[in-house]
Every structure is written in structure tokens, then in C-alpha cells.
Motif scaffolding. Structure first.
Motif, PDB file in Angstrom:
ATOM      1  N   THR A 166       7.910   4.283  10.414  1.00 10.03           N
ATOM      2  CA  THR A 166       8.160   3.033  11.132  1.00 10.03           C
ATOM      3  C   THR A 166       6.887   2.528  11.796  1.00 10.03           C
ATOM      4  OG1 THR A 166      10.414   3.780  11.547  1.00 10.03           O
ATOM      5  CG2 THR A 166       9.642   1.898  12.819  1.00 10.03           C
ATOM      6  N   ALA A 167       6.052   3.437  12.294  1.00 12.41           N
ATOM      7  CA  ALA A 167       4.770   3.029  12.868  1.00 12.41           C
ATOM      8  C   ALA A 167       3.884   2.389  11.806  1.00 12.41           C
ATOM      9  CB  ALA A 167       4.065   4.237  13.490  1.00 12.41           C
ATOM     10  N   VAL A 168       3.955   2.915  10.582  1.00 11.38           N
ATOM     11  CA  VAL A 168       3.154   2.367   9.482  1.00 11.38           C
ATOM     12  C   VAL A 168       3.719   1.034   8.999  1.00 11.38           C
ATOM     13  CG1 VAL A 168       2.486   2.717   7.073  1.00 11.38           C
ATOM     14  CG2 VAL A 168       2.244   4.581   8.704  1.00 11.38           C
ATOM     15  N   LEU A 169       5.038   0.997   8.779  1.00 10.88           N
ATOM     16  CA  LEU A 169       5.668  -0.224   8.270  1.00 10.88           C
ATOM     17  C   LEU A 169       5.779  -1.311   9.334  1.00 10.88           C
ATOM     18  CD1 LEU A 169       8.597   1.199   6.091  1.00 10.88           C
ATOM     19  CD2 LEU A 169       6.371   0.375   5.332  1.00 10.88           C
ATOM     20  N   GLN A 170       5.607  -0.931  10.615  1.00 15.24           N
ATOM     21  CA  GLN A 170       5.669  -1.882  11.729  1.00 15.24           C
ATOM     22  C   GLN A 170       7.010  -2.606  11.815  1.00 15.24           C
ATOM     23  OE1 GLN A 170       3.124  -2.854  14.287  1.00 15.24           O
ATOM     24  NE2 GLN A 170       2.924  -0.722  13.708  1.00 15.24           N
ATOM     25  N   SER A 171       8.083  -1.920  11.423  1.00 18.96           N
ATOM     26  CA  SER A 171       9.406  -2.540  11.506  1.00 18.96           C
ATOM     27  C   SER A 171      10.483  -1.481  11.405  1.00 18.96           C
ATOM     28  CB  SER A 171       9.587  -3.574  10.389  1.00 18.96           C
ATOM     29  OG  SER A 171      10.921  -4.035  10.346  1.00 18.96           O
ATOM     30  N   SER A 172      11.247  -1.303  12.477  1.00 21.89           N
ATOM     31  CA  SER A 172      12.370  -0.366  12.410  1.00 21.89           C
ATOM     32  C   SER A 172      13.450  -0.905  11.470  1.00 21.89           C
ATOM     33  CB  SER A 172      12.960  -0.132  13.804  1.00 21.89           C
ATOM     34  OG  SER A 172      13.458  -1.343  14.342  1.00 21.89           O
ATOM     35  N   SER A 173      13.576  -2.240  11.408  1.00 18.11           N
ATOM     36  CA  SER A 173      14.573  -2.836  10.520  1.00 18.11           C
ATOM     37  C   SER A 173      14.292  -2.476   9.066  1.00 18.11           C
ATOM     38  CB  SER A 173      14.596  -4.361  10.683  1.00 18.11           C
ATOM     39  OG  SER A 173      15.012  -4.721  11.983  1.00 18.11           O
ATOM     40  N   ILE A 230       0.827  -1.208   0.000  1.00 15.56           N
ATOM     41  CA  ILE A 230       0.000   0.000   0.000  1.00 15.56           C
ATOM     42  C   ILE A 230       0.862   1.259   0.000  1.00 15.56           C
ATOM     43  CG2 ILE A 230      -1.747   1.299   1.296  1.00 15.56           C
ATOM     44  CD1 ILE A 230      -2.655  -1.393   2.493  1.00 15.56           C
ATOM     45  N   SER A 231       1.976   1.235   0.761  1.00 12.51           N
ATOM     46  CA  SER A 231       2.645   2.511   1.035  1.00 12.51           C
ATOM     47  C   SER A 231       4.153   2.543   0.842  1.00 12.51           C
ATOM     48  CB  SER A 231       2.358   2.909   2.497  1.00 12.51           C
ATOM     49  OG  SER A 231       2.877   1.939   3.376  1.00 12.51           O
ATOM     50  N   TYR A 232       4.792   1.445   0.399  1.00 11.26           N
ATOM     51  CA  TYR A 232       6.250   1.402   0.381  1.00 11.26           C
ATOM     52  C   TYR A 232       6.852   2.465  -0.545  1.00 11.26           C
ATOM     53  CZ  TYR A 232      10.930  -0.626   0.507  1.00 11.26           C
ATOM     54  OH  TYR A 232      12.272  -0.828   0.688  1.00 11.26           O
ATOM     55  N   HIS A 233       6.328   2.578  -1.762  1.00  9.28           N
ATOM     56  CA  HIS A 233       6.891   3.542  -2.714  1.00  9.28           C
ATOM     57  C   HIS A 233       6.635   4.986  -2.257  1.00  9.28           C
ATOM     58  CE1 HIS A 233       8.072   0.447  -5.494  1.00  9.28           C
ATOM     59  NE2 HIS A 233       6.857  -0.071  -5.467  1.00  9.28           N
ATOM     60  N   LYS A 234       5.472   5.230  -1.672  1.00  5.10           N
ATOM     61  CA  LYS A 234       5.204   6.562  -1.126  1.00  5.10           C
ATOM     62  C   LYS A 234       6.169   6.876   0.015  1.00  5.10           C
ATOM     63  CE  LYS A 234       0.245   6.621  -2.248  1.00  5.10           C
ATOM     64  NZ  LYS A 234      -1.132   6.669  -1.694  1.00  5.10           N
ATOM     65  N   THR A 235       6.488   5.850   0.785  1.00  5.67           N
ATOM     66  CA  THR A 235       7.436   6.019   1.889  1.00  5.67           C
ATOM     67  C   THR A 235       8.783   6.515   1.385  1.00  5.67           C
ATOM     68  OG1 THR A 235       6.374   4.318   3.234  1.00  5.67           O
ATOM     69  CG2 THR A 235       8.673   4.810   3.713  1.00  5.67           C
ATOM     70  N   ALA A 290      12.751   6.344  13.900  1.00  3.74           N
ATOM     71  CA  ALA A 290      12.442   4.919  13.728  1.00  3.74           C
ATOM     72  C   ALA A 290      12.490   4.180  15.058  1.00  3.74           C
ATOM     73  CB  ALA A 290      13.418   4.289  12.736  1.00  3.74           C
ATOM     74  N   ASN A 291      13.435   4.566  15.923  1.00  2.27           N
ATOM     75  CA  ASN A 291      13.526   3.927  17.241  1.00  2.27           C
ATOM     76  C   ASN A 291      12.275   4.174  18.079  1.00  2.27           C
ATOM     77  OD1 ASN A 291      16.028   2.870  16.721  1.00  2.27           O
ATOM     78  ND2 ASN A 291      17.177   4.367  17.921  1.00  2.27           N
ATOM     79  N   VAL A 292      11.664   5.329  17.898  1.00  2.00           N
ATOM     80  CA  VAL A 292      10.412   5.621  18.610  1.00  2.00           C
ATOM     81  C   VAL A 292       9.241   4.921  17.919  1.00  2.00           C
ATOM     82  CG1 VAL A 292       8.797   7.433  19.305  1.00  2.00           C
ATOM     83  CG2 VAL A 292      11.266   7.842  19.436  1.00  2.00           C
ATOM     84  N   GLY A 293       9.208   4.978  16.600  1.00  2.00           N
ATOM     85  CA  GLY A 293       8.093   4.396  15.851  1.00  2.00           C
ATOM     86  C   GLY A 293       7.948   2.905  16.045  1.00  2.00           C
ATOM     87  N   THR A 294       9.064   2.209  16.254  1.00  2.00           N
ATOM     88  CA  THR A 294       8.990   0.753  16.407  1.00  2.00           C
ATOM     89  C   THR A 294       8.299   0.332  17.699  1.00  2.00           C
ATOM     90  OG1 THR A 294      10.299  -1.270  16.180  1.00  2.00           O
ATOM     91  CG2 THR A 294      11.199   0.444  17.605  1.00  2.00           C
ATOM     92  N   THR A 295       8.207   1.247  18.674  1.00  2.00           N
ATOM     93  CA  THR A 295       7.542   0.898  19.936  1.00  2.00           C
ATOM     94  C   THR A 295       6.039   0.728  19.764  1.00  2.00           C
ATOM     95  OG1 THR A 295       7.321   3.241  20.545  1.00  2.00           O
ATOM     96  CG2 THR A 295       9.304   2.105  21.281  1.00  2.00           C
ATOM     97  N   VAL A 296       5.502   1.214  18.639  1.00  2.00           N
ATOM     98  CA  VAL A 296       4.074   1.010  18.357  1.00  2.00           C
ATOM     99  C   VAL A 296       3.767  -0.483  18.288  1.00  2.00           C
ATOM    100  CG1 VAL A 296       2.241   1.371  16.645  1.00  2.00           C
ATOM    101  CG2 VAL A 296       3.842   3.220  17.178  1.00  2.00           C
ATOM    102  N   THR A 297       4.705  -1.267  17.727  1.00  2.00           N
ATOM    103  CA  THR A 297       4.509  -2.713  17.628  1.00  2.00           C
ATOM    104  C   THR A 297       4.314  -3.339  19.000  1.00  2.00           C
ATOM    105  OG1 THR A 297       5.923  -2.756  15.660  1.00  2.00           O
ATOM    106  CG2 THR A 297       5.454  -4.867  16.702  1.00  2.00           C
ATOM    107  N   ALA A 298       5.154  -2.942  19.951  1.00  2.00           N
ATOM    108  CA  ALA A 298       5.040  -3.481  21.311  1.00  2.00           C
ATOM    109  C   ALA A 298       3.716  -3.090  21.949  1.00  2.00           C
ATOM    110  CB  ALA A 298       6.204  -2.990  22.169  1.00  2.00           C
ATOM    111  N   GLU A 299       3.274  -1.857  21.709  1.00  2.00           N
ATOM    112  CA  GLU A 299       1.991  -1.410  22.272  1.00  2.00           C
ATOM    113  C   GLU A 299       0.824  -2.212  21.680  1.00  2.00           C
ATOM    114  OE1 GLU A 299       1.383   0.446  24.715  1.00  2.00           O
ATOM    115  OE2 GLU A 299       3.264   1.512  25.052  1.00  2.00           O
ATOM    116  N   ILE A 300       0.908  -2.526  20.383  1.00  2.00           N
ATOM    117  CA  ILE A 300      -0.137  -3.338  19.750  1.00  2.00           C
ATOM    118  C   ILE A 300      -0.138  -4.745  20.349  1.00  2.00           C
ATOM    119  CG2 ILE A 300      -0.864  -4.447  17.591  1.00  2.00           C
ATOM    120  CD1 ILE A 300       0.121  -1.950  16.121  1.00  2.00           C
ATOM    121  N   MET A 301       1.060  -5.315  20.520  1.00  2.00           N
ATOM    122  CA  MET A 301       1.153  -6.659  21.104  1.00  2.00           C
ATOM    123  C   MET A 301       0.610  -6.680  22.527  1.00  2.00           C
ATOM    124  SD  MET A 301       4.736  -8.271  19.689  1.00  2.00           S
ATOM    125  CE  MET A 301       5.796  -7.003  20.379  1.00  2.00           C
TER     126      MET A 301
END
Length: 308
Positions: free
Chosen positions: A56-63, A29-34, A90-101
Motif C-alpha cells: 500500500t505504501a508503494v501503490l499509494q492507495s489502500s483502495s 512498474i510493480s502491479y504484477h509483482k504485487t 493496508a490501513n497502516v500503509g495508506t498513512t504514507v500518503t498523508a505523510e508525503i502530503m
């Protein structure tokens, strides 16, 4: 004991499969826009920081974000100082994954699995992509429940339980454990999810869980290093920046692990959510402390990289 390790590997595989589905759906959906956002809207550190959080919050992966940054710097499309700002975000955005989990429950797991499967059967790209995202989330929740199911057999296996106890009673061991496991499985989210599950079943305490997640922040740097191999010097600088930021941040935060634990305990009584909130606070504080010093950090990395 062999069955425990076998099931552990299976649940790690399920978790990583869920992450792949989740990222695949979002990227379609969003990789090229990213990529366009990264190149056009990072004219100053604050913008780069905020975009790093959002992407990173959208892609759900800091890696994924870090690899993307490394690739853009390697072809000269992204200045090095802008890349550092995005890494901090990205280090902040990746914490969204933990909050979802941390929101995982059986109702949510089955809802996302069933709805995701239905949408994946519809042959329209956007709907299929949304289905991948939902089914991926459901798969991740399934893996988290799997990790929780391992707690009882672990408690019946003194060798493993004593090993975890020894690791959890020493901050250095806990951090090193997080570095090694995350470096092996190449996913800080998978490691964090596992630790959250163990904490929810009272197998680990909060302080050791926080120390392990701090270690995971260092372990995830291996991805950037691998991505920079064979690339231009700018890409290597970006990988080194990720390492230095996370390493310095963890070292500075070690004396404050118990303070951080006391803070999140006042927010929620649920251990897994306490760990997720601690991860958010650690990454926000660390990133904000580094943000004003991006140029000196860039100079430092350029100087030290000549000796590596």
C-alpha cells in the motif's frame, strides 16, 4: 458561494487526477509483482500485515490494495484470513500518503511537476512511469495549495464557515462528515489532504480534523463493498472485514481523540503534519490490536454475513 463550490470540485478533480497518475506510474512498474507477492508471501498473519503495509505504501492507495485483495479472494487465490492481515497492513500503509502530503511546499511542487513532465516526454516505459509518479505528486501538491486558497473566501461566506464550525464542534458530526465526503469522492487521501490544508489555515482545529479523518477511514470502505458486488462469498467477507475493522477501530478510538491530539502536538507545531501523524498512530494501534484476533474476527464475519 457558487464559485467556492466550483473551485472545490475543480481541486478535488485535480487531486484525483494526480492520484490516478501516481498510481498508474507505480502500477506499470510493480502491479504484477504485487499480485505475486500477495499470493506467495502471506503464509502467516504477520507476513500478510507487513506485506500489506509495503504494497500500500508503494501503490499509494489502500483502495487499490483492497480491490486487489477482493479480486484475489473472489477467484480463490488468497485465503480469507490472509486477506484480513493484508487489510490491517493496508490501513497502516495508506498513512504514507498523508505523510508525503504533509511535506508539501512550493519548491517541491514545482520540482516534481517540471521533472515529471520532462520524464513523461521520454518514450521508455520505466522513465515514463517515474515521470507519471513525479507529475502525479506535483499535481497533488497543487490541489493542496488550491484547498488552502479556498479558506479566505470561505471565511467571507458565513453560511459555509458556520456550517464547518457547527460540524467541527461535535465529534459525531465530524466523523459523519468524513464518512459522507469520503464515500462520495471515493478517496480518503483527497479528503485528508483537504482537511490538512484547512487546518494549516486555522479553519479547523486538531480534534475535529482527527475525528473527520476517523470518519474517512469508514467512508473508504465503500470502495471494497462496490468491488465485491457480484463476486464469490469470500470476496464479500473481505469487504465486510474492511468495514468491521475500520468501524470498530473508530468507535474504540473516539474517547481518545483529545489524547491523540495532545500526543502529536508535542511532535510538531504544524497542524497538517499533526493530522498526518495522528492518522499514522491511529492505524498502527488499531491494526496491532486486531492482528492477534484474525481468526476470531474471520469467524465472526462469516457468522454475521449469513444474516446480511
Amino acid at each position: 458561494m457558487e464559485s467556492i463550490w466550483s473551485m472545490f470540485i475543480v481541486y478535488i478533480g485535480i487531486f484525483l487526477f494526480g492520484m490516478i497518475l501516481l498510481k498508474t506510474g507505480i502500477q506499470q512498474i510493480s502491479y504484477h509483482k504485487t499480485k505475486m507477492w500477495l499470493m506467495k508471501h502471506t503464509s502467516n498473519p504477520l507476513k500478510g500485515f507487513l506485506i500489506g503495509i509495503a504494497i500500500t505504501a508503494v501503490l499509494q492507495s489502500s483502495s487499490t490494495t483492497i480491490v486487489l485483495i477482493v479480486s484475489l479472494t473472489s477467484v480463490g487465490l488468497l485465503p480469507f484470513t490472509h486477506a484480513i492481515a493484508i487489510i490491517l497492513g493496508a490501513n497502516v500503509g495508506t498513512t504514507v500518503t498523508a505523510e508525503i502530503m504533509a511535506l508539501s511546499n512550493l519548491w517541491l511542487m514545482w520540482s516534481t511537476l517540471i521533472l515529471g513532465f520532462i520524464l513523461m516526454c521520454i518514450h521508455k516505459q520505466v522513465i515514463f512511469s517515474i515521470g507519471c509518479v513525479l507529475f502525479g505528486l506535483g499535481t497533488i501538491f497543487t490541489a493542496l495549495y488550491g484547498f488552502e486558497s479556498l479558506v479566505e473566501p470561505i471565511q467571507r461566506t458565513p453560511y459555509i464557515e458556520n456550517g464547518l464550525y457547527t460540524i467541527s464542534t461535535n465529534t459525531s458530526y465530524s466523523i459523519l462528515f468524513g464518512v459522507i465526503i469520503t464515500g462520495i469522492i471515493q478517496s480518503s487521501s483527497a479528503f485528508t489532504g483537504m482537511i490538512m490544508s484547512f487546518m494549516n489555515e486555522n479553519l479547523l482545529n486538531l480534534s475535529s480534523g482527527i475525528a473527520m479523518v476517523l470518519g474517512a477511514n469508514i467512508g473508504t470502505c465503500f470502495t471494497a463493498i462496490l468491488a465485491s458486488i457480484g463476486s464469490r462469498i469470500e470476496a464479500k467477507w473481505t469487504a465486510y472485514a474492511h468495514v468491521w475493522i475500520n468501524l470498530i477501530g473508530v468507535l474504540c478510538f473516539i474517547p481518545f481523540i483529545h489524547w491523540l491530539g495532545d500526543l502529536v502536538v508535542n511532535v510538531t507545531p504544524i497542524p497538517g503534519r499533526q493530522l498526518a501523524h495522528a492518522s499514522v498512530l491511529f492505524n498502527i494501534i488499531t491494526s496491532l490490536l486486531f492482528l492477534p484476533f484474525i481468526k476470531p474476527l474471520a469467524t465472526f464475519i462469516k457468522l454475521t454475513s449469513k444474516k446480511i
